[in-house]
Scaffold this active site. Structure first.
Site, PDB file in Angstrom:
ATOM      1  N   LEU A  44       8.386  40.794 -45.700  1.00 15.86           N
ATOM      2  CA  LEU A  44       7.204  41.134 -46.205  1.00 15.86           C
ATOM      3  C   LEU A  44       6.815  40.795 -47.518  1.00 15.86           C
ATOM      4  O   LEU A  44       7.665  40.199 -48.177  1.00 15.86           O
ATOM      5  CB  LEU A  44       7.320  42.860 -46.116  1.00 15.86           C
ATOM      6  N   SER A  45       5.569  40.990 -47.833  1.00 16.57           N
ATOM      7  CA  SER A  45       5.085  40.424 -49.234  1.00 16.57           C
ATOM      8  C   SER A  45       6.240  41.187 -50.297  1.00 16.57           C
ATOM      9  O   SER A  45       6.386  40.293 -51.291  1.00 16.57           O
ATOM     10  CB  SER A  45       3.671  40.707 -49.472  1.00 16.57           C
ATOM     11  N   GLU A  46       6.116  42.277 -50.155  1.00 17.14           N
ATOM     12  CA  GLU A  46       7.173  43.012 -50.908  1.00 17.14           C
ATOM     13  C   GLU A  46       7.929  44.215 -50.428  1.00 17.14           C
ATOM     14  O   GLU A  46       7.598  44.730 -49.493  1.00 17.14           O
ATOM     15  CB  GLU A  46       6.416  43.639 -52.354  1.00 17.14           C
ATOM     16  N   THR A  47       9.257  44.336 -50.859  1.00 12.97           N
ATOM     17  CA  THR A  47       9.928  45.519 -50.486  1.00 12.97           C
ATOM     18  C   THR A  47      10.511  46.108 -52.089  1.00 12.97           C
ATOM     19  O   THR A  47      10.715  45.303 -52.897  1.00 12.97           O
ATOM     20  CB  THR A  47      11.330  44.647 -50.018  1.00 12.97           C
ATOM     21  N   HIS A  76       0.443  46.866 -54.796  1.00 14.70           N
ATOM     22  CA  HIS A  76       0.566  47.626 -53.759  1.00 14.70           C
ATOM     23  C   HIS A  76       1.639  48.312 -53.630  1.00 14.70           C
ATOM     24  O   HIS A  76       2.015  49.342 -52.898  1.00 14.70           O
ATOM     25  CB  HIS A  76       0.268  46.773 -52.547  1.00 14.70           C
TER      26      HIS A  76
END
Length: 276
Positions: A44-47, A76
């Protein structure tokens, strides 16, 4: 070792819009390497990883990872991790929440029923050198006639911010990622008066050749850049994600304390994740 795991979507009230975020809860015993590897695996774009706070004024500590490595701050993940922290620890009614991250302490509160974070201060701004400007505009398929303004913007993540003269031009951009490797580029354009949205935003993470669906940190620096110039009102709605089939909405507001960036958060997946 098993940990609670949540996956939420941020900047939308619909589960398949917005920007997804993976959240591992109570991850204090995990190593940096384990966090890094898991973030690569989620893709994902961020974790993010929720930890006990280390600062006496913080409610929790969050570590934020992309597939490429750790970030000091991101928008986000801030809203998504706060939402999960509220749900897991029963803190939905807490009026002000303080998140600790590598960038410092970030205040979060409810505005019109949505979580909103206070934009951290910009730590770097500056003009783009002319040769570099020409190279980047060419790689974006743009000319000087398309551009209203251009500036380096940095609030943890660093962005090259470009304001375009029209939303139609912004939505038509097809970046040449091979020519833009090493840059994170944010584009914005102001809607004509009377539209439901006041700003449209796109974010290109060129090192991984991807467009980010909805980007809180970028929306924060655009607000810090354009509101003081009078180009945007103190309260407005920004759209992002049309070109990647995500209709995210970002709610920006200003008060005497600073600029707040808010959005809806919806839970999508709940379960556990196991680490060796």
């Amino acid at each position: 070792m098993k940990f609670l795991f949540e996956q939420v979507t941020v900047f939308s009230d619909k589960k398949l819009d917005g920007n997804p975020l993976a959240v591992v809860v109570g991850a204090d015993s995990l190593t940096h390497h384990q966090m890094e590897q898991f973030a690569k695996w989620t893709n994902l774009s961020e974790t993010v990883f929720l930890l006990q706070p280390k600062h006496p004024d913080a409610d929790y500590f969050v570590k934020i990872f992309t597939a490429e490595g750790e970030l000091p701050f991101a928008g986000h993940p801030t809203l998504g991790s706060c939402f999960v922290w509220q749900q897991i620890y029963g803190q939905q009614n807490k009026s002000t929440i303080t998140q600790q991250c590598e960038a410092g302490l970030i205040n979060i509160k409810q505005i019109n029923g949505r979580l909103a974070f206070m934009a951290p201060p910009m730590i770097r701004t500056g003009e783009l050198e002319e040769n570099e400007r020409i190279k980047i505009l060419n790689a974006l398929g743009l000319t000087d006639n398309d551009v209203e303004a251009c500036q380096w913007l940095d609030n943890g993540p660093g962005w090259l911010g470009i304001q375009l003269k029209s939303v139609a031009t912004l939505l038509s951009v097809k970046p040449d990622y091979a020519q833009l490797k090493g840059y994170d580029i944010g584009l914005c354009a102001i809607y004509p008066e009377g539209d439901d949205k006041q700003l449209e935003v796109r974010a290109f993470c060129c090192s991984i050749a991807e467009e980010d669906p909805v980007t809180g940190s970028l929306n924060a620096v655009f607000a810090q850049w354009l509101i003081p110039q009078g180009k945007l009102p103190k309260h407005y709605v920004a759209g992002q994600g049309q070109c990647v089939s995500r209709n995210g909405l970002v709610y920006v507001s200003s008060d005497e304390y600073g600029i707040w960036v808010g959005g809806d958060v919806v839970n999508c997946i709940s379960g556990t994740v196991e680490f060796d």
